[in-house]
Design an enzyme around this catalytic site. Sequence first.
Site, short mmCIF file in Angstrom:
data_model
loop_
_atom_site.label_atom_id
_atom_site.label_comp_id
_atom_site.label_asym_id
_atom_site.label_seq_id
_atom_site.Cartn_x
_atom_site.Cartn_y
_atom_site.Cartn_z
N GLU A 3 0.87 -1.19 0.01
CA GLU A 3 0.00 -0.05 0.03
C GLU A 3 0.81 1.31 -0.09
O GLU A 3 1.92 1.31 0.71
CB GLU A 3 -0.90 -0.06 1.14
CG GLU A 3 -2.04 1.08 1.25
CD GLU A 3 -2.86 1.07 2.31
OE1 GLU A 3 -2.89 0.50 3.28
OE2 GLU A 3 -3.74 1.98 2.21
N GLY B 188 3.57 2.29 10.94
CA GLY B 188 3.31 1.51 12.14
C GLY B 188 3.25 0.07 11.86
O GLY B 188 3.66 -1.00 12.29
N ALA B 189 2.10 -0.25 10.54
CA ALA B 189 1.81 -1.72 10.58
C ALA B 189 0.99 -1.89 9.05
O ALA B 189 0.35 -0.60 8.73
CB ALA B 189 1.21 -2.10 11.69
N GLU C 133 -5.19 -2.91 12.80
CA GLU C 133 -4.79 -3.49 11.62
C GLU C 133 -5.88 -4.80 11.41
O GLU C 133 -6.41 -5.13 10.29
CB GLU C 133 -3.35 -4.18 11.44
CG GLU C 133 -2.42 -3.30 11.66
CD GLU C 133 -2.54 -1.72 10.97
OE1 GLU C 133 -3.15 -2.12 9.56
OE2 GLU C 133 -2.02 -0.93 10.93
N HIS D 280 -9.31 -3.86 10.12
CA HIS D 280 -9.29 -3.82 8.75
C HIS D 280 -9.67 -4.79 8.00
O HIS D 280 -10.02 -4.65 6.66
CB HIS D 280 -7.86 -3.25 8.13
CG HIS D 280 -7.63 -1.84 8.07
ND1 HIS D 280 -8.33 -0.95 7.51
CD2 HIS D 280 -6.32 -1.25 8.52
CE1 HIS D 280 -7.68 0.41 7.73
NE2 HIS D 280 -6.53 0.23 8.06
N1 B3K Z 1 -3.07 0.96 5.68
C1 B3K Z 1 -1.68 1.19 6.15
C2 B3K Z 1 -0.93 2.41 5.73
C3 B3K Z 1 -0.33 2.43 4.58
C4 B3K Z 1 0.51 3.61 4.42
C5 B3K Z 1 1.09 3.65 2.85
N2 B3K Z 1 1.86 4.86 2.86
C6 B3K Z 1 -1.70 1.06 7.48
C7 B3K Z 1 -2.92 1.45 8.47
O1 B3K Z 1 -3.60 2.41 8.11
O2 B3K Z 1 -3.37 0.41 9.08
ZN ZN Z 2 -5.46 1.70 8.84
#
Ligand code: B3K
Ligand code: ZN
Length: 846
Positions: free
Chosen positions: A123, A251-252, A288, A291
Amino acid sequence: MKDAAPQPVRLSEYTPFPFVVEQVDLRFTLAGAETRVHSKVRFAPNPAAEPAGEIFLHGKELELISARIDGAEVSPVVTTRGLTCPVPSGAFTWEAEVRIDPTTNTSLDGLYTSGGMYCTQCEAEGFRKITFYPDRPDVMAPFRVQIDSDMPVRLSNGNMVEEGVWDDPWPKPAYLFALVAGDLRNFPGEFKTMSGKDVELNIWVRPGDEARAEYAMDALKRSMAWDEEVYGREYDLQIFNIVAVDDFNMGAMENKGLNIFNSKYVLASPETATDTDYDFIEGIIAHEYFHNWTGNRITCRDWFQLCLKEGLTVFRDQQFSSDMRGAAVKRITEVMQLRARQFREDQGPLAHPVRPEEYIEINNFYTATVYEKGAEVIHMLKALVGDEGYAKALDLYFERHDGDAATIEDWLKVFEDATGRDLSQFSRWYSQAGTPRLTVEEHFKDGTLTLDFKQETKPTPGQPQKQPQVIPIAVGLIGPNGNEVAETRVLEMNKSEQSFEFTGLSAKPVSSILRNFSAPVVLDRKLDSASRAFLLAHDTDPFNRWEAGRVLGKEVLTQMITEGTAPAPDLLTGLSRVVADESLEPAYRALMLGLPSEDDLAQTLFDSGHVPDPAAIHAARDALQDAMAAEMEPILASLYEQMETPAPYSPDAEAAGKRSLRGACLGLLSRRDGCARAKALFEAADNMTEELAALAVLIRHGQGEAAVQAFYDKWRHDRLVMDKWFMLQVVQSSPETMAETVKSLTEHADFDWKNPNRFRSVLGGMQANPAGFHRADGAAYRLYADWLLKLDPVNPQTTARMTTAFETWARYDADRQQMMREQLERIAALPGLSENTGEMVGRILG
Ligand code: B3K
Ligand code: ZN
């Protein structure tokens, strides 16, 4: 030849991809610099799009070895951004082999190596650095992945079919793809879902780190149970893997079934992690995991819709943490963070709507506005439709959009359909940038209190005119004896100016406005300090009670800075009383002892027409803390004893709350006791929270030399602890010498500047020392810019993000403005500057 100027991508120009992907098969041969990726992708025409005679596939820094369509070799036209190839009219199979070199990939985007292991970050647009593919979130497909490698552990998304072969049945966009291969050890766990399915859980770490994954595993199980209970969402694969890596840009990452984490947000032990680390680990593990439904099962149509998954998932992780750790303390810390990051962004040249309308580099839009204001918008939505309306809307969202790449329009429509409300005006929260300023005037006559509100949002880049927003304003009334005379009522403001009445009151009450921070606005309310002190003592809304103290603190500090007055007694007596109040939880009392940050004060001064002087702000906070320590010494001293937590250390919220109050007392008491307590605590502490709190105090008071060395000798082999060691010396350094401290730390043998955590510890630490960063001779600006220039060719994403240190340049005096602009211009002029950093610097300069 110079590259053409990068073209912005626009929301208004969205078109669907002409093909759908029915299946993706990937085979990786992991061989260092000679790594090969073989892809086989089954495409069919997209019935919802215009038919196309050729296909465009994204691809970046790939060496194409061979390409075939339906088995026949083809010769696509390859550019720096991808390839184009003629295709047959019906369904077809694309096959390609590419060579990539993960060992030299320092951008930590795509496939790279970290400490000998292979891992990925896709991502937003990293998959195109792995193979040619339609790398856009609205193209979703099932993936099957084979990993050929001599690494003992080989992981990818979905369920394991056999060693090194993975199958993910859930269609997903490429940004959720992940692969890990390395010599890893697992901390195992298991979870039975609400329908009785067994899920295997693993947290993968470097050998020796296994025991430090225990808390993350516990947080994961609690997250899984919570999402079932609160949202009815069950996990949908047989296995869930988490991997900790040391080199990570953020972070993750929520890759389907294979979350990849910065090791900082997985690994914890009492000796090496602080209470704050535990808190973050719990929140990020939950984020996470959540998500999986809000982001993965329902993803985004395009990157403009990023807040659809991020705002909602932040909102959900906030709800979870609030359930785990207490609502009041959680809400206050959320708002402090929102003000520190998002309000700051909104007030400067980088202001943008929660749903931006154009970008050059999408990675620059993973911002506090998209994430945190995005969550605040949902907080308001819930307040407007009520808990039941929210639950109905969310059920409908999951039912209607499961498997979709959705939009903000889809999201708002489920709320409209579930509750019958018209949300067209509310939708401005997604399109209009800037923080509304809400002013209020109060009149009391014949038992009726009238509140006259006005809302105004200043122009932001590209948006000179603002429309009135729907603002839910939660209000309660406190009678003269301190009792609540009107329960919280949510007023719905939707005009520029609007009045609301409370009738039938026997005496003039003190109103408590914007309870629980019901909207992300700046509340501008003239109130005498006696009424603020009254709210500090009596407000029944814990958020507003804290807020009363905070505003009072801000007013006192502003006066100290602009008029040279002494700290006002109202604040000191009010705070003493709250801090001594045993009916309040320790964590809450600790927050009460905190003062507005230097950055917050700088913005407040700027807003009220002053030019902030960073050194004067620093000095005033210092003086106020001295006064607080003098006034409260006895109570602080007894709390310091009382808040001692028994061994063994436990990371639970209650014990952590006690330690946070104890730490706040220690900070103030060290102004009176010559750091005696800090020295003793540094020697005796059996946990990192207290060891670090003591070290911070010692450095702050110039008594840290021996402790800094002792800490280093003890922890030099622990990379996460060493990050703290580096950072603390910068943050706690005297502002006058911070730049020199940073310079010498960057010359330290352990300063591995290509590791983002280490870089952020030292250079990022400078931002947490504003008086040091804004030193009058500009030395810190230059040093900071030197390092951004050095990092950009190696890691553009992290560099671009760190340019935001300069986003507040316009607040300061002409000399500082010029010095900051000079550094920004110097960065902009770097030959070969990345698009990431180029876009940021361009926007900051305006
Ligand atoms: N979705 C990822 C973040 C991605 C950042 C890309 N530069 C982590 C999060 O928001 O959970
Ligand atoms: Zn996120």
